[in-house]
Design a protein around this motif. Structure first.
Motif, PDB file in Angstrom:
ATOM      1  N   TYR A  41       0.794  -1.235   0.000  1.00  0.00           N
ATOM      2  CA  TYR A  41       0.000   0.000   0.000  1.00  0.00           C
ATOM      3  C   TYR A  41       0.825   1.283   0.000  1.00  0.00           C
ATOM      4  N   PHE A  49      -5.394  -0.952  -5.507  1.00  0.00           N
ATOM      5  CA  PHE A  49      -6.352  -1.683  -4.676  1.00  0.00           C
ATOM      6  C   PHE A  49      -7.765  -1.127  -4.867  1.00  0.00           C
ATOM      7  N   ILE A  52      -9.061  -2.736  -7.837  1.00  0.00           N
ATOM      8  CA  ILE A  52      -9.454  -4.138  -7.586  1.00  0.00           C
ATOM      9  C   ILE A  52     -10.895  -4.159  -7.097  1.00  0.00           C
ATOM     10  N   TYR A  58     -14.268  -9.568  -8.249  1.00  0.00           N
ATOM     11  CA  TYR A  58     -13.994  -9.343  -6.818  1.00  0.00           C
ATOM     12  C   TYR A  58     -15.307  -8.930  -6.153  1.00  0.00           C
ATOM     13  N   ILE A  60     -16.451  -9.031  -3.114  1.00  0.00           N
ATOM     14  CA  ILE A  60     -16.533  -8.588  -1.712  1.00  0.00           C
ATOM     15  C   ILE A  60     -17.200  -7.210  -1.553  1.00  0.00           C
ATOM     16  N   GLY A 162     -14.476  -5.100   4.579  1.00  0.00           N
ATOM     17  CA  GLY A 162     -13.669  -5.572   3.449  1.00  0.00           C
ATOM     18  C   GLY A 162     -12.885  -6.832   3.707  1.00  0.00           C
ATOM     19  N   SER A 163     -13.140  -7.533   4.816  1.00  0.00           N
ATOM     20  CA  SER A 163     -12.412  -8.751   5.137  1.00  0.00           C
ATOM     21  C   SER A 163     -10.918  -8.507   5.329  1.00  0.00           C
ATOM     22  N   SER A 164     -10.562  -7.294   5.793  1.00  0.00           N
ATOM     23  CA  SER A 164      -9.130  -7.004   6.040  1.00  0.00           C
ATOM     24  C   SER A 164      -8.535  -7.971   7.052  1.00  0.00           C
ATOM     25  N   ASN A 167      -6.503 -11.083   6.053  1.00  0.00           N
ATOM     26  CA  ASN A 167      -5.088 -11.058   5.685  1.00  0.00           C
ATOM     27  C   ASN A 167      -4.165 -11.389   6.865  1.00  0.00           C
ATOM     28  N   THR A 214      -5.272  -7.189 -10.218  1.00  0.00           N
ATOM     29  CA  THR A 214      -4.672  -7.831  -9.040  1.00  0.00           C
ATOM     30  C   THR A 214      -3.210  -8.205  -9.340  1.00  0.00           C
ATOM     31  N   PHE A 217      -1.226  -5.077  -9.000  1.00  0.00           N
ATOM     32  CA  PHE A 217      -1.129  -4.757  -7.564  1.00  0.00           C
ATOM     33  C   PHE A 217      -0.008  -5.580  -6.921  1.00  0.00           C
ATOM     34  N   MET A 253      -1.319 -15.494  -2.473  1.00  0.00           N
ATOM     35  CA  MET A 253      -0.765 -14.743  -3.617  1.00  0.00           C
ATOM     36  C   MET A 253       0.754 -14.868  -3.574  1.00  0.00           C
ATOM     37  N   GLU A 281       0.850 -12.647   0.019  1.00  0.00           N
ATOM     38  CA  GLU A 281      -0.383 -12.407   0.780  1.00  0.00           C
ATOM     39  C   GLU A 281      -1.139 -13.705   1.013  1.00  0.00           C
ATOM     40  N   SER A 283      -5.198 -14.655   2.188  1.00  0.00           N
ATOM     41  CA  SER A 283      -6.517 -14.081   2.446  1.00  0.00           C
ATOM     42  C   SER A 283      -7.408 -15.229   2.934  1.00  0.00           C
TER      43      SER A 283
HETATM   44  C1  AVI Z   1      -7.404  -6.068   1.792  1.00  0.00           C
HETATM   45  N1  AVI Z   1      -7.745  -7.474   1.626  1.00  0.00           N
HETATM   46  C2  AVI Z   1      -8.940  -7.814   2.395  1.00  0.00           C
HETATM   47  C3  AVI Z   1      -7.830  -7.932   0.248  1.00  0.00           C
HETATM   48  C4  AVI Z   1      -8.184  -9.443   0.214  1.00  0.00           C
HETATM   49  O1  AVI Z   1      -9.172  -9.782  -0.428  1.00  0.00           O
HETATM   50  O2  AVI Z   1      -7.506 -10.215   0.879  1.00  0.00           O
HETATM   51  C5  AVI Z   1      -6.528  -7.678  -0.473  1.00  0.00           C
HETATM   52  C6  AVI Z   1      -6.527  -8.194  -1.863  1.00  0.00           C
HETATM   53  N2  AVI Z   1      -5.523  -8.813  -2.426  1.00  0.00           N
HETATM   54  C7  AVI Z   1      -5.844  -9.131  -3.659  1.00  0.00           C
HETATM   55  N3  AVI Z   1      -7.062  -8.717  -3.908  1.00  0.00           N
HETATM   56  C8  AVI Z   1      -7.514  -8.120  -2.787  1.00  0.00           C
END
Ligand code: AVI
Length: 321
Positions: A41, A49, A52, A58, A60, A162-164, A167, A214, A217, A253, A281, A283
């Protein structure tokens, strides 16, 4: 502290650049190379982001928006007016806007690691909600969170959309929730949006959008290392890879090295074999009962769960006990 106007103040606890270098050196010394996702970030990463969030795969944001709109009056009954609403990882502060007119908080505390982005968002929020007191705090919310003492003492509610929390490693969640507990105190609240386990093809598509946002990103991390700590990554020699790991209940990821290569970072050399990855990452996806149990071990009692009609996503309200 900087006053942007009467109702907005800015408090800077941004981590120093050195922490990127240290994290990259440390992460790349592991057998499975890794870099923590918080380093996605910078300004470009935050902007990517936001893109995304607009990708059709996506799901969410749409699922969550639907729930926030539909149930904002129910949230308001549980939260009551004049609370201090704190949002770690606030980004563009988009979701919270769906709640403010119902919740009528006394103050809003957006927290973000990207200071420029935080300041822009705080300005924009103060234009849209001129009645709202805003205390923007630049910090890394994965470390201990600090509230400036000017923040009023009313009931504190932490909002994490956002389901942060997905992560975080599940083992770290109770510890993180304990730090939220310290922030809100007994009787404080936690309103949190969490993605659910579901059909793998839906999950895989969400992290491999057709437009390649993505992927950009993920690869931006290499540009960031090149620009900020003198790296020599050639992003064309790496590829985005994301897949659902069913055993561990998480999307992973990675950045895959497309060749045997050496990369120098701040004068130090790192070797990559063809096919080797940097894990960037995780998730995690949760069944409601899994998440409610985790929250309990962090000191939060479950009040209610709201889910969309396909059971893709849930919002939970907890109280600190
Ligand atoms: C911030 N977070 C909740 C996103 C996720 O879905 O885990 C980050 C993300 N990475 C790729 N797409 C979105």
């Amino acid at each position: 502290m900087n006053s942007l106007n009467q109702k907005v103040s800015f408090h800077d606890f941004q981590p120093e650049l050195e922490s990127l270098r240290e994290a990259v050196f440390e992460g790349l010394s592991h057998k499975q190379k890794q870099i923590p996702p918080k380093f996605f970030y910078n300004e470009t990463g935050s902007a990517l982001f936001e893109k995304i969030l607009e990708q059709p795969e996506y799901y969410i944001p749409n699922k969550e928006r639907e729930l926030l709109r539909q149930y904002s009056d129910e949230f308001a009954k549980l939260i009551e007016p004049d609370a201090v609403l704190i949002e770690p990882g606030s980004g563009s502060c988009e979701k919270v806007q769906l709640l403010l007119e119902s919740l009528l908080p006394h103050a809003y505390v957006p927290m973000d690691i990207s200071s420029d982005f935080l300041m822009q968002s705080a300005y924009s929020m103060s234009r849209k909600f001129p009645w709202l007191n805003i205390y923007a705090v630049c910090l890394d919310f994965t470390q201990e969170m600090i509230l400036p003492h000017v923040v009023p003492q009313d009931r504190r509610i932490v909002f994490i959309p956002g389901s942060s929390l997905g992560n975080f490693d599940p083992l770290e969640i109770p510890l993180f929730l304990c730090s939220i507990h310290r922030l809100v105190g007994k009787g404080g609240g936690l309103l949190v949006g969490i993605d659910r386990k579901k059909d793998h093809s839906i999950l895989n598509a969400a992290y491999n959008d057709e437009a390649g946002i993505t992927a950009a990103f993920n690869l931006n991390l290499l540009d960031r290392i090149n620009n900020e700590i003198d790296g020599t990554f050639n992003p064309d020699n790496f590829e985005h890879y994301a897949y659902y790991n069913d055993q561990l209940g998480r999307i992973e990821m990675h950045l895959v090295s497309l060749a045997d290569q050496h990369v120098s970072i701040s004068g130090r050399s790192f070797r990559f074999q063809k096919g080797e990855t940097i894990h960037t990452e995780n998730s995690y996806k949760y069944r409601p009962e899994e998440f409610v149990n985790l929250a309990y071990s962090g000191g939060f009692k479950h009040h209610k769960t709201w889910s969309d009609n396909e059971d893709y996503f849930s919002i939970y309200f907890f109280e600190a006990i």
